[in-house]
Design a protein around this motif. Structure first.
Motif, PDB file in Angstrom:
ATOM      1  N   ILE A 140       0.833  -1.200   0.000  1.00  0.00           N
ATOM      2  CA  ILE A 140       0.000   0.000   0.000  1.00  0.00           C
ATOM      3  C   ILE A 140       0.870   1.253   0.000  1.00  0.00           C
ATOM      4  N   ASP A 141       1.923   1.250   0.802  1.00  0.00           N
ATOM      5  CA  ASP A 141       2.840   2.388   0.838  1.00  0.00           C
ATOM      6  C   ASP A 141       3.507   2.602  -0.518  1.00  0.00           C
ATOM      7  N   PHE A 142       3.901   1.518  -1.158  1.00  0.00           N
ATOM      8  CA  PHE A 142       4.542   1.606  -2.473  1.00  0.00           C
ATOM      9  C   PHE A 142       3.581   2.204  -3.496  1.00  0.00           C
ATOM     10  N   LEU A 143       2.342   1.759  -3.484  1.00  0.00           N
ATOM     11  CA  LEU A 143       1.356   2.287  -4.425  1.00  0.00           C
ATOM     12  C   LEU A 143       1.187   3.794  -4.240  1.00  0.00           C
ATOM     13  N   LYS A 144       1.130   4.229  -2.990  1.00  0.00           N
ATOM     14  CA  LYS A 144       0.976   5.661  -2.706  1.00  0.00           C
ATOM     15  C   LYS A 144       2.204   6.444  -3.157  1.00  0.00           C
ATOM     16  N   GLU A 145       3.387   5.918  -2.835  1.00  0.00           N
ATOM     17  CA  GLU A 145       4.631   6.610  -3.190  1.00  0.00           C
ATOM     18  C   GLU A 145       4.779   6.775  -4.698  1.00  0.00           C
ATOM     19  N   GLU A 146       4.345   5.763  -5.433  1.00  0.00           N
ATOM     20  CA  GLU A 146       4.504   5.777  -6.885  1.00  0.00           C
ATOM     21  C   GLU A 146       3.291   6.378  -7.610  1.00  0.00           C
ATOM     22  N   GLY A 147       2.267   6.737  -6.848  1.00  0.00           N
ATOM     23  CA  GLY A 147       1.079   7.303  -7.460  1.00  0.00           C
ATOM     24  C   GLY A 147       0.326   6.322  -8.337  1.00  0.00           C
ATOM     25  N   LEU A 148       0.267   5.060  -7.897  1.00  0.00           N
ATOM     26  CA  LEU A 148      -0.353   3.998  -8.698  1.00  0.00           C
ATOM     27  C   LEU A 148      -1.756   3.674  -8.192  1.00  0.00           C
ATOM     28  N   THR A 149      -2.642   3.383  -9.113  1.00  0.00           N
ATOM     29  CA  THR A 149      -3.990   2.943  -8.792  1.00  0.00           C
ATOM     30  C   THR A 149      -4.080   1.434  -8.995  1.00  0.00           C
ATOM     31  N   LEU A 150      -4.325   0.719  -7.902  1.00  0.00           N
ATOM     32  CA  LEU A 150      -4.433  -0.740  -7.990  1.00  0.00           C
ATOM     33  C   LEU A 150      -5.834  -1.099  -8.485  1.00  0.00           C
ATOM     34  N   THR A 151      -5.891  -1.786  -9.617  1.00  0.00           N
ATOM     35  CA  THR A 151      -7.190  -2.116 -10.206  1.00  0.00           C
ATOM     36  C   THR A 151      -7.619  -3.548  -9.916  1.00  0.00           C
ATOM     37  N   HIS A 152      -6.655  -4.468  -9.805  1.00  0.00           N
ATOM     38  CA  HIS A 152      -6.995  -5.877  -9.613  1.00  0.00           C
ATOM     39  C   HIS A 152      -5.988  -6.560  -8.695  1.00  0.00           C
ATOM     40  N   ILE A 153      -6.482  -7.582  -8.001  1.00  0.00           N
ATOM     41  CA  ILE A 153      -5.649  -8.475  -7.201  1.00  0.00           C
ATOM     42  C   ILE A 153      -5.831  -9.877  -7.793  1.00  0.00           C
ATOM     43  N   LEU A 154      -4.781 -10.415  -8.370  1.00  0.00           N
ATOM     44  CA  LEU A 154      -4.848 -11.720  -9.026  1.00  0.00           C
ATOM     45  C   LEU A 154      -4.346 -12.794  -8.069  1.00  0.00           C
ATOM     46  N   HIS A 182      -7.664  -5.267  -0.534  1.00  0.00           N
ATOM     47  CA  HIS A 182      -8.909  -4.899  -1.219  1.00  0.00           C
ATOM     48  C   HIS A 182      -9.574  -3.718  -0.523  1.00  0.00           C
ATOM     49  N   GLU A 183      -9.641  -3.754   0.801  1.00  0.00           N
ATOM     50  CA  GLU A 183     -10.293  -2.670   1.533  1.00  0.00           C
ATOM     51  C   GLU A 183      -9.542  -1.353   1.396  1.00  0.00           C
ATOM     52  N   ALA A 184      -8.218  -1.428   1.272  1.00  0.00           N
ATOM     53  CA  ALA A 184      -7.409  -0.209   1.161  1.00  0.00           C
ATOM     54  C   ALA A 184      -7.464   0.404  -0.237  1.00  0.00           C
ATOM     55  N   THR A 185      -7.731  -0.422  -1.247  1.00  0.00           N
ATOM     56  CA  THR A 185      -7.624   0.059  -2.631  1.00  0.00           C
ATOM     57  C   THR A 185      -8.907  -0.056  -3.442  1.00  0.00           C
ATOM     58  N   GLY A 186      -9.808  -0.935  -3.020  1.00  0.00           N
ATOM     59  CA  GLY A 186     -11.011  -1.180  -3.810  1.00  0.00           C
ATOM     60  C   GLY A 186     -10.776  -2.053  -5.020  1.00  0.00           C
ATOM     61  N   ALA A 187      -9.582  -2.615  -5.147  1.00  0.00           N
ATOM     62  CA  ALA A 187      -9.250  -3.445  -6.299  1.00  0.00           C
ATOM     63  C   ALA A 187     -10.097  -4.717  -6.333  1.00  0.00           C
ATOM     64  N   THR A 188     -10.442  -5.148  -7.532  1.00  0.00           N
ATOM     65  CA  THR A 188     -11.230  -6.363  -7.728  1.00  0.00           C
ATOM     66  C   THR A 188     -10.346  -7.589  -7.557  1.00  0.00           C
ATOM     67  N   VAL A 189     -10.792  -8.542  -6.763  1.00  0.00           N
ATOM     68  CA  VAL A 189     -10.045  -9.778  -6.534  1.00  0.00           C
ATOM     69  C   VAL A 189     -10.454 -10.799  -7.592  1.00  0.00           C
ATOM     70  N   ILE A 190      -9.458 -11.358  -8.270  1.00  0.00           N
ATOM     71  CA  ILE A 190      -9.691 -12.273  -9.385  1.00  0.00           C
ATOM     72  C   ILE A 190      -9.009 -13.610  -9.109  1.00  0.00           C
ATOM     73  N   SER A 191      -9.727 -14.708  -9.324  1.00  0.00           N
ATOM     74  CA  SER A 191      -9.122 -16.035  -9.212  1.00  0.00           C
ATOM     75  C   SER A 191      -9.969 -17.033  -9.986  1.00  0.00           C
ATOM     76  N   GLY A 192      -9.473 -18.260 -10.077  1.00  0.00           N
ATOM     77  CA  GLY A 192     -10.253 -19.327 -10.664  1.00  0.00           C
ATOM     78  C   GLY A 192     -11.278 -19.837  -9.665  1.00  0.00           C
ATOM     79  N   SER A 193     -12.140 -20.738 -10.121  1.00  0.00           N
ATOM     80  CA  SER A 193     -13.203 -21.249  -9.257  1.00  0.00           C
ATOM     81  C   SER A 193     -12.966 -22.679  -8.785  1.00  0.00           C
ATOM     82  N   ASP A 194     -11.993 -23.371  -9.349  1.00  0.00           N
ATOM     83  CA  ASP A 194     -11.821 -24.790  -9.029  1.00  0.00           C
ATOM     84  C   ASP A 194     -11.133 -25.046  -7.693  1.00  0.00           C
ATOM     85  N   ASP A 195     -10.660 -23.982  -7.037  1.00  0.00           N
ATOM     86  CA  ASP A 195     -10.049 -24.128  -5.714  1.00  0.00           C
ATOM     87  C   ASP A 195     -10.994 -23.729  -4.584  1.00  0.00           C
ATOM     88  N   VAL A 196     -12.234 -23.386  -4.904  1.00  0.00           N
ATOM     89  CA  VAL A 196     -13.137 -22.861  -3.883  1.00  0.00           C
ATOM     90  C   VAL A 196     -13.311 -23.833  -2.720  1.00  0.00           C
TER      91      VAL A 196
END
Length: 208
Positions: A37-51, A67-81
Motif C-alpha cells: 500500500i505504501d509503495f502504491l501511494k509513493e509511486e502514485g499507482l492505482t491498484l485495479t486488480h488483485i490476481l 482490497h479494503e485499502a484500494t477497492g481493487a477487484t479480486v480475481i481467481s479461478g473457481s476450481d479451488d473454492v
C-alpha cells in the motif's frame, strides 16, 4: 511494465506488484500488505486488480486488507473454492493464523486484459486443482504461483494435488512460452522458461 516483489507473510510468499502507465495489479498478497500500500501511494499507482494464483492460505492472508485499502477487484479461478472450507485454504494448519474471509470474481482460462495490457490466463493444475498462471506477452513474464520454482516444482501432497498433472501443466503451458519468458514463482527467486527446461531436474537430463 514494471514488476516489484514483496515477500509477505509467515512463509514469505512473493507478492508481485505490476505497474503500467499509472495503473497496477497485485499478484498473491500473502501477508500484511502495508508495504504494498505504501509503495502504491509513493509511486502514485492505482491498484485495479488483485490476481490470485491458487487458494492456499499463504497466498491469501493480505487479500482482504489490500482490497479494503484500494477497492481493487479480486480475481481467481473457481476450481479451488473447496479449499476455503479446509485448513489448507482458510488457515489454521501447522499453527498458522486464519485467513480473513474475502470475496472474489472468478476468471476463466483465455485472453484477458489488465492495465490495458494483454494477459493470457492459463489453467495450470497440479499444485492445486484450480491453479492459474498469468502470462503477459508484451513484457514476456509469467506468474505461476507454486506450480514451478527455480529448479524445483510445487508440492503435490495437499488436497487436490497431482504430480503427473503438475508436470503436464508445466510442459504443455509454461514450457510452450518463449524461452526468454521470465518465470515469477510464489516463493524464491525468478527464473526463465529456458533455464527450467535445461536445469530443472523434474524436466531435463541437465543437458547443455
Amino acid at each position: 511494465m514494471q514488476v516489484k516483489t514483496f515477500p509477505l507473510g509467515p512463509l514469505e510468499t512473493n507478492c508481485y506488484v505490476l505497474s503500467n502507465e499509472g495503473k497496477a495489479i497485485a499478484v498473491d498478497p500473502g501477508g500484511e500488505p502495508t508495504a504494498v500500500i505504501d509503495f502504491l501511494k509513493e509511486e502514485g499507482l492505482t491498484l485495479t486488480h488483485i490476481l490470485i494464483t491458487h487458494f492456499h492460505f499463504d497466498h491469501l492472508y493480505g487479500i482482504k486488507a489490500l482490497h479494503e485499502a484500494t477497492g481493487a477487484t479480486v480475481i481467481s479461478g473457481s476450481d479451488d473454492v473447496f479449499l476455503l472450507d479446509t485448513e489448507v485454504g482458510q488457515g489454521g494448519m501447522w499453527g498458522f493464523p486464519k485467513v480473513d474471509p474475502f470475496t472474489f470474481t472468478s476468471i476463466e482460462e483465455g485472453d484477458h486484459a489488465f492495465m490495458d495490457l494483454e494477459c493470457k490466463v492459463f489453467a495450470t493444475p497440479g499444485h492445486s486443482p484450480g491453479s492459474l498462471s498469468f502470462f503477459f506477452p508484451a513484457a514476456q513474464v509469467v506468474f505461476v504461483g507454486d506450480l514451478l520454482f527455480f529448479r524445483a516444482i510445487g508440492r503435490t501432497d495437499l488436497p487436490g494435488g497431482d504430480f503427473d498433472v503438475l508436470k503436464k501443466s508445466v510442459t504443455e503451458k509454461i514450457f510452450a512460452l518463449p524461452p526468454e519468458t521470465v518465470v515469477y514463482s510464489g516463493h524464491g527467486p525468478s527464473s526463465s522458461v529456458k533455464d527450467e527446461q535445461i536445469n530443472n531436474p523434474y524436466f531435463s537430463d541437465f543437458q547443455r
